[in-house]
Design an enzyme around this catalytic site. Structure first.
Site, PDB file in Angstrom:
ATOM      1  N   GLU A 132      -9.300  -5.442  -4.258  1.00 52.16           N
ATOM      2  CA  GLU A 132      -8.651  -4.345  -3.531  1.00 52.16           C
ATOM      3  C   GLU A 132      -9.640  -3.392  -2.857  1.00 52.16           C
ATOM      4  O   GLU A 132      -9.434  -2.966  -1.720  1.00 52.16           O
ATOM      5  CB  GLU A 132      -7.768  -3.535  -4.477  1.00 52.16           C
ATOM      6  CG  GLU A 132      -6.510  -4.230  -4.943  1.00 52.16           C
ATOM      7  CD  GLU A 132      -5.379  -4.178  -3.933  1.00 52.16           C
ATOM      8  OE1 GLU A 132      -5.597  -3.744  -2.789  1.00 52.16           O
ATOM      9  OE2 GLU A 132      -4.271  -4.585  -4.301  1.00 52.16           O
TER      10      GLU A 132
ATOM     11  N   HIS B  71      -7.924  -5.458   0.106  1.00 57.76           N
ATOM     12  CA  HIS B  71      -6.659  -4.746   0.285  1.00 57.76           C
ATOM     13  C   HIS B  71      -6.029  -5.146   1.618  1.00 57.76           C
ATOM     14  O   HIS B  71      -6.644  -5.050   2.675  1.00 57.76           O
ATOM     15  CB  HIS B  71      -6.940  -3.242   0.269  1.00 57.76           C
ATOM     16  CG  HIS B  71      -5.729  -2.377   0.306  1.00 57.76           C
ATOM     17  ND1 HIS B  71      -4.827  -2.320  -0.737  1.00 57.76           N
ATOM     18  CD2 HIS B  71      -5.267  -1.520   1.251  1.00 57.76           C
ATOM     19  CE1 HIS B  71      -3.871  -1.457  -0.438  1.00 57.76           C
ATOM     20  NE2 HIS B  71      -4.104  -0.971   0.765  1.00 57.76           N
TER      21      HIS B  71
ATOM     22  N   SER C   7       0.842  -1.190   0.000  1.00 65.07           N
ATOM     23  CA  SER C   7       0.000   0.000   0.000  1.00 65.07           C
ATOM     24  C   SER C   7       0.883   1.250   0.000  1.00 65.07           C
ATOM     25  O   SER C   7       1.687   1.423  -0.919  1.00 65.07           O
ATOM     26  CB  SER C   7      -0.970  -0.038   1.185  1.00 65.07           C
ATOM     27  OG  SER C   7      -1.993   0.913   1.053  1.00 65.07           O
TER      28      SER C   7
END
Length: 426
Positions: free
Chosen positions: A238, A341, A117
């Site tokens: 995600e 995610h 990330s």
């Protein structure tokens, strides 16, 4: 409550039990995620990576929020790292690793940088940053695609001027001194409830600056990025976490009537074409339809921006592309979020990530991923005994899907699955 301090530049070194000075074991340096506003290296316990892969893992901290990314012209005149102080912090950690990691048994000539990330975007920044050149030998990007543009100097300075004015530091002649008199607590709260510009600030690395002259994708395409072996990938779903947080956790799941309205808010005149490409009849709920759209588009994080970066890098160094597709039954509120995610993190690290507690990872898939990641750190090639073959990426070519079960690890048609021809206008 503010946790931590600006004096945060610490790192943790985890070593195999029998490491000794001069052992020259591979080194993995981990940059944590957290949206550039939260998290720390200490959140990640790399014991499984260290023990199973016989590698050293270094987890680092870097300044966050305004402390790491605030940019105004007066600061830029004083420091080429204005807007990129966090990048300077990470480079300092990498210089320390090159200089001192051999004392812990690490090989200073075999360093892999990795991040997820915000940390993944950090890895992309290092690939493009002149000041990072020669500080690492391989790179792993998890859910921070190098195809996504970082912030620009103009946008960062506009935001910085608004923030400075909100803090009472509007006069350009005195802005740096004025900002240095602002409390750390006030700076940390910028963009958060109760702080300056609540909900309006987006922190991150700034391209078009002395420290980061080019966007990572541009640097990759021009051949001026670091030409090192690369693993890059994303999770299959995600943006389900984002959709759940925006709608379901607020007690108002997206309705069929709201779906085209929200598409128009994101995409304007293109909303109708997107609704045709992603009809509600194909999905279990409007929330999941929107999550698929946002995942595939990848304007924040997601699928299709991964491919241009893979294509740009693959011609100059080995690239291995993946998608984490393991569905462990995670739910946020009432929404099943699939491989959301950050859902790959428990397969590599122990710790608590995004939601608590994560489900126990499938031990076989975890062991396979750790073999891939640590063999790559050792040699630049993730392949070896105990794992299915992972073909190197070729232009618009093979992407390895990572999931549990007999057919869980396999090559997948990533571009078709995520409608990337639609998003790339082909």
């Amino acid at each position: 409550m503010v946790v931590g301090a600006e004096d945060c530049l610490y790192l943790n070194v985890s070593t195999p039990a029998r490491a000794w000075p001069g052992a020259r074991l591979p080194v993995m340096v981990w940059f944590h995620g957290g949206g550039f506003t939260s998290g720390s290296g200490g959140d990640y316990d790399p014991t499984r990576l260290v023990r199973s892969g016989n590698v050293l893992v270094v987890t680092v901290n870097y300044r966050l929020g305004a402390l790491g990314f605030l940019d105004v012209p007066a600061l830029a005149a004083q420091n080429p790292y204005a807007g990129n102080y966090a990048l300077a912090d990470q480079q300092a950690a990498l210089r320390w690793v090159r200089r001192d990691i051999d004392v812990f048994g690490g090989d200073p000539g075999n360093v892999t940088i990795a991040g997820q990330s915000a940390g993944g975007f950090g890895v992309c920044a290092h690939l493009a940053a002149p000041g990072s050149r020669g500080l690492f030998d391989k790179a792993i990007v998890q859910s921070g695609p190098c195809g996504n543009a970082l912030g620009t100097r103009a946008a960062a300075e506009r935001q910085g001027a608004a923030v400075a004015a909100g803090l009472g530091c509007a006069d350009p002649a005195t802005t740096p001194a004025c900002l240095r008199d602002v409390s750390v607590e006030a700076l940390v709260r910028i963009g958060r409830p109760g702080g300056v510009a609540a909900g309006e600030v987006s922190w991150g690395f700034t391209a078009g600056t002395p420290a980061l002259p080019l966007q990572p994708l541009t640097a990759l395409r021009r051949g001026v990025a670091a030409q090192v072996p690369l693993i890059q990938g994303s999770t299959h779903d995600e943006m389900t976490e984002y959709v759940a947080s925006r709608f379901d956790l607020r007690g108002s799941p997206l309705t069929a009537e709201e779906y085209p309205v929200v598409l128009a808010q994101f995409f304007g005149d293109r909303a109708h074409a997107i609704a045709v490409e992603y009809p509600l009849s194909r999905y279990a709920s409007p929330d999941l339809a929107l999550a698929a759209v946002l995942t595939d588009w990848g304007g924040q994080v997601g699928a299709c921006p991964v491919l241009p970066a893979d294509n740009a890098a693959a011609g100059r160094a080995p690239v291995h592309a993946y998608e984490f597709a393991q569905d462990d039954g995670l739910r946020i509120g009432d929404l099943a979020v699939g491989a959301a995610h950050g859902s790959e993190l428990p397969y590599l690290f122990d710790g608590t990530f995004d939601w608590s507690p994560p489900p126990p990872p499938d031990p076989t898939l975890s062991a396979q991923m750790i073999r891939y990641w640590t063999r790559f750190a050792r040699t630049g090639d993730p392949n070896g005994p105990g794992t299915p073959y992972w073909p190197a990426y070729r232009h618009d070519g093979p992407v390895l899907s990572l999931a549990a079960g007999p057919a869980g690890i396999r090559v997948t048609d990533f571009a078709a699955n995520h409608h990337c021809a639609f998003w790339h206008g082909r």
